[in-house]
Design an enzyme around this catalytic site. Structure first.
Site, short mmCIF file in Angstrom:
data_model
loop_
_atom_site.label_atom_id
_atom_site.label_comp_id
_atom_site.label_asym_id
_atom_site.label_seq_id
_atom_site.Cartn_x
_atom_site.Cartn_y
_atom_site.Cartn_z
CB CYS A 76 1.46 -1.78 -7.59
SG CYS A 76 0.06 -2.37 -6.61
CB CYS B 246 -3.23 1.85 -5.59
SG CYS B 246 -1.99 0.58 -5.20
#
Length: 657
Positions: A582, A402
């Site tokens: 995200c 991430c």
């Protein structure tokens, strides 16, 4: 039958859109509680019409989160310097060759006199296990080869470091011994690497017990390599493993569990084993909100047994080695699992040790990281108590889990300081090892607005390389005006650090690994590029998509359908488009919802009038805080694949369902 976006998927998508829109309208009139109640009621009604399980079951839990990080670790290798130092004079006086078998001995660094002695003792081969120029004054391999030739011996060079004795080097060493024509002498700085190469190369023909006993008898410590030696040579007789399965899944994180649930949903008769040593399963995206004080730490954690599908067998061990040529996985105790198909989802390794001083100061001296469950509460504590000084936030080079997470911690901390009236007293710096703020240009303008709003000093191509916690000094590598690498020290009152990340060791050294160390798969079918019955998903694959839980959610049905196709003698039929999500938490209550696929192609899930991903929105925050956690626990890990049906990649037979 597989659909790109089936009728039920379309209906459910519209139900979600309508539910969120109506719930927000209700919430505007009657408060936050009505939002949750409205969503529950409307989605339950809409989904019941299309024969889904009652959606209220999704929301029967409190908010929680996390994807498993890398839990499959190999013991750290010890340096050669563990042995007591001796003077050169002492070494010459007591130098001896350590005999490990009738045809192999090991030695510390040798001289020409030792080569002469080796020839007189009947050795036929010298194997140099040291990289050239490892130490000042060390004879290079060319010198040793000349000495060997002078005394009628052959010489081979198999250079390794204590921390990187890979399978290719072991194979080279085995080949050297096989063609030696007589006894061989291997050497390195202390003799330990040479001994390890011998043990690893001979574990299979001689047996693990034999080589380990031989080393122990002469006082050679092979403990750091013991797991690999057992894996190559097998466990003691009578302990040869739990058995064979249709599918073996390596990893009990989001990818592994979701793939298992997806497979069993389509074919309940499958025998599936999930190899996972961890006691608990975490939903890692929740760590960001723990660090912001939105979630309690305990709701991001559940017992592993509670998420493993009922019909799957949980094998609570670690994997030591992949053996795809024999359709086996070797466990850390030497036992082996056979499979018809392998699904690898072992996660990514957070390499905290790569930054000197970081491990020692984590959780103290103002140094924290949301990349560890136990440290996220410390992030919240620092954001609540810091009222002045410099706050550093770091991001390592890609690939990382991430890539937006380092920024999320920064924005939420800045928002907390703004609300407390302390932001003007805090100097915030973002040290990003990359050359851009975010990899997909469409989302950068919105993020830059917050960088300016919070007064953040954006430092690109700045990589954290060392930390002195007690002194509160961080060292970075940056480029000067001429492009030269320089080191810069920055004092701090707080630092949120993110470690470099790489493939787990047992993956990087396996036949499945690409050059990067991650698992080599076709980016669309997620099938291994060399082994037709091997598939992989999650953070450990060598693809260019974002390494997120959202990516694993999209990958799981692709892997499941294609595995079943291969088991049925068919080719993979469905594909993954690189989707990753995200949710960038730019302030408490607002998120920039980045959704994109391969090549940075935008792949929004919702119409722009509801959630414009390029702009911060409260709807996206509601999605992350209230909807995604129960969807993760109650849908993704249970084989419910709403809004993630894969696309077809070729014409012909439909894939197995």
């Amino acid at each position: 039958m597989t659909r790109n976006v089936g009728t039920l998927d379309r209906i459910f998508r519209l139900a979600i859109v309508a539910a969120i829109a109506l719930a927000y309208w209700i919430g505007a009139l009657s408060g936050g509680l009505a939002i949750a109640l409205g969503v529950v009621a409307i989605i339950a009604f809409a989904t019941s019409l299309v024969s889904f399980c009652p959606a209220y079951r999704l929301f029967g839990i409190s908010t929680c989160k996390r994807v498993r990080t890398d839990a499959l670790r190999r013991p750290k290798l010890l340096p050669d310097t563990h042995l007591k130092k001796r003077t050169k004079k002492e070494e010459r006086a007591v130098m001896s060759f350590t005999k490990l078998s009738s045809v192999f001995s090991a030695s510390p660094q040798i001289s020409e006199a030792d080569v002469e002695r080796a020839a007189s003792d009947g050795f036929r081969l010298i194997v140099d296990c040291r990289p050239d120029n490892e130490e000042q004054g060390q004879p290079n391999f060319r010198d040793v080869a000349e000495w060997a030739a002078k005394h009628g011996l052959s010489a081979k060079h198999v250079p390794v470091t204590p921390s990187n004795i890979d399978d290719a080097s072991v194979a080279d060493f085995a080949d050297a011994l096989a063609t030696a024509g007589g006894p061989a002498l291997g050497y390195c700085k202390s003799g330990r690497r040479a001994s390890a190469l011998w043990a690893l190369s001979q574990a299979m023909p001689l047996g693990a017990e034999t080589v380990l006993s031989a080393a122990k008898e002469v006082g050679v410590d092979l403990e750091p390599w013991k797991t690999r030696i057992i894996a190559r040579g097998g466990a003691p007789a009578g302990d040869r493993g739990p058995g064979s399965y249709d599918v073996v899944i390596v990893g009990g994180g989001s990818g592994g569990v979701a793939a298992a649930a997806s497979l069993l949903k389509r074919r309940p008769s499958l025998s599936i084993a999930i190899v996972e040593p961890a006691e608990f399963h975490y939903y890692q995206p929740g760590f960001t909100l723990v660090g912001a004080g939105v979630f309690k730490p305990e709701v991001t954690k559940r017992p592993m047994a509670s998420v493993i599908p009922d019909k799957a067998v949980w094998i609570k061990k670690s994997v030591a080695e992949f053996a795809p040529d024999s359709d086996e996985v070797v466990l850390d105790d030497g036992s082996r699992l056979r499979y018809r198909a392998l699904v690898a989802s072992p996660g990514i390794k957070l390499d905290w040790d790569a930054i000197p001083g970081l491990v020692e100061t984590l959780g103290r001296n103002g140094v924290t990281s949301n990349y560890r469950a136990d440290l996220a509460p410390y992030t919240h504590f620092l954001a609540q108590t810091l009222r002045g000084g410099r706050a550093l936030f770091t991001q390592p080079p890609i690939p990382i889990k991430c890539a937006g997470a380092p920024q999320k911690a920064m924005y939420l901390s800045c928002d907390a300081w703004r609300r407390a009236g302390a932001l003007s007293n805090i100097e915030v710096e973002f040290h990003n090892a990359g050359a851009v703020l975010f990899g997909v240009p469409a989302y950068v303008p919105a993020l830059m607005e917050y960088v300016k709003r919070y007064g953040i000093d954006l430092r690109l191509e700045s990589k954290l390389v060392a930390v002195d916690g007690p002194a509160k000094i961080a060292t970075f590598e940056e480029k000067d005006a001429n492009g030269a690498i320089i080191r810069v020290e920055r004092e701090f009152a707080m630092m949120h650090a993110v470690p470099p990340q790489r493939a787990p060791d047992f993956v990087a050294k396996s036949p499945l690994a690409a050059e990067s160390g991650f698992i080599a798969v076709d980016p669309e079918s997620l099938r291994h590029t060399r082994y037709g019955n091997v598939f992989a998903l999650g953070d450990a694959i060598a693809t260019t998509n974002a390494k997120t839980a959202a990516a694993a959610r999209k990958q799981a049905p692709v892997v499941a359908i294609n595995v079943l196709s291969v088991l049925d003698g068919k080719a993979p039929h469905v594909g993954y488009d690189g989707y990753g999500s995200c949710p960038l938490t730019v302030e408490r209550g607002k998120i920039v919802l980045a959704e994109f696929g391969y090549g940075g192609k935008l792949l929004p899930s919702f119409p722009k009038w509801l959630i414009d991903g390029a702009r911060p929105s409260r709807a996206a925050w509601f999605l992350k805080e209230r909807l995604l956690p129960p969807i993760y626990w109650r849908a993704m890990l249970k084989g419910q694949e709403w809004l993630c049906a894969p696309h077809m990649i070729e014409n012909g037979e439909q894939p197995a369902e």
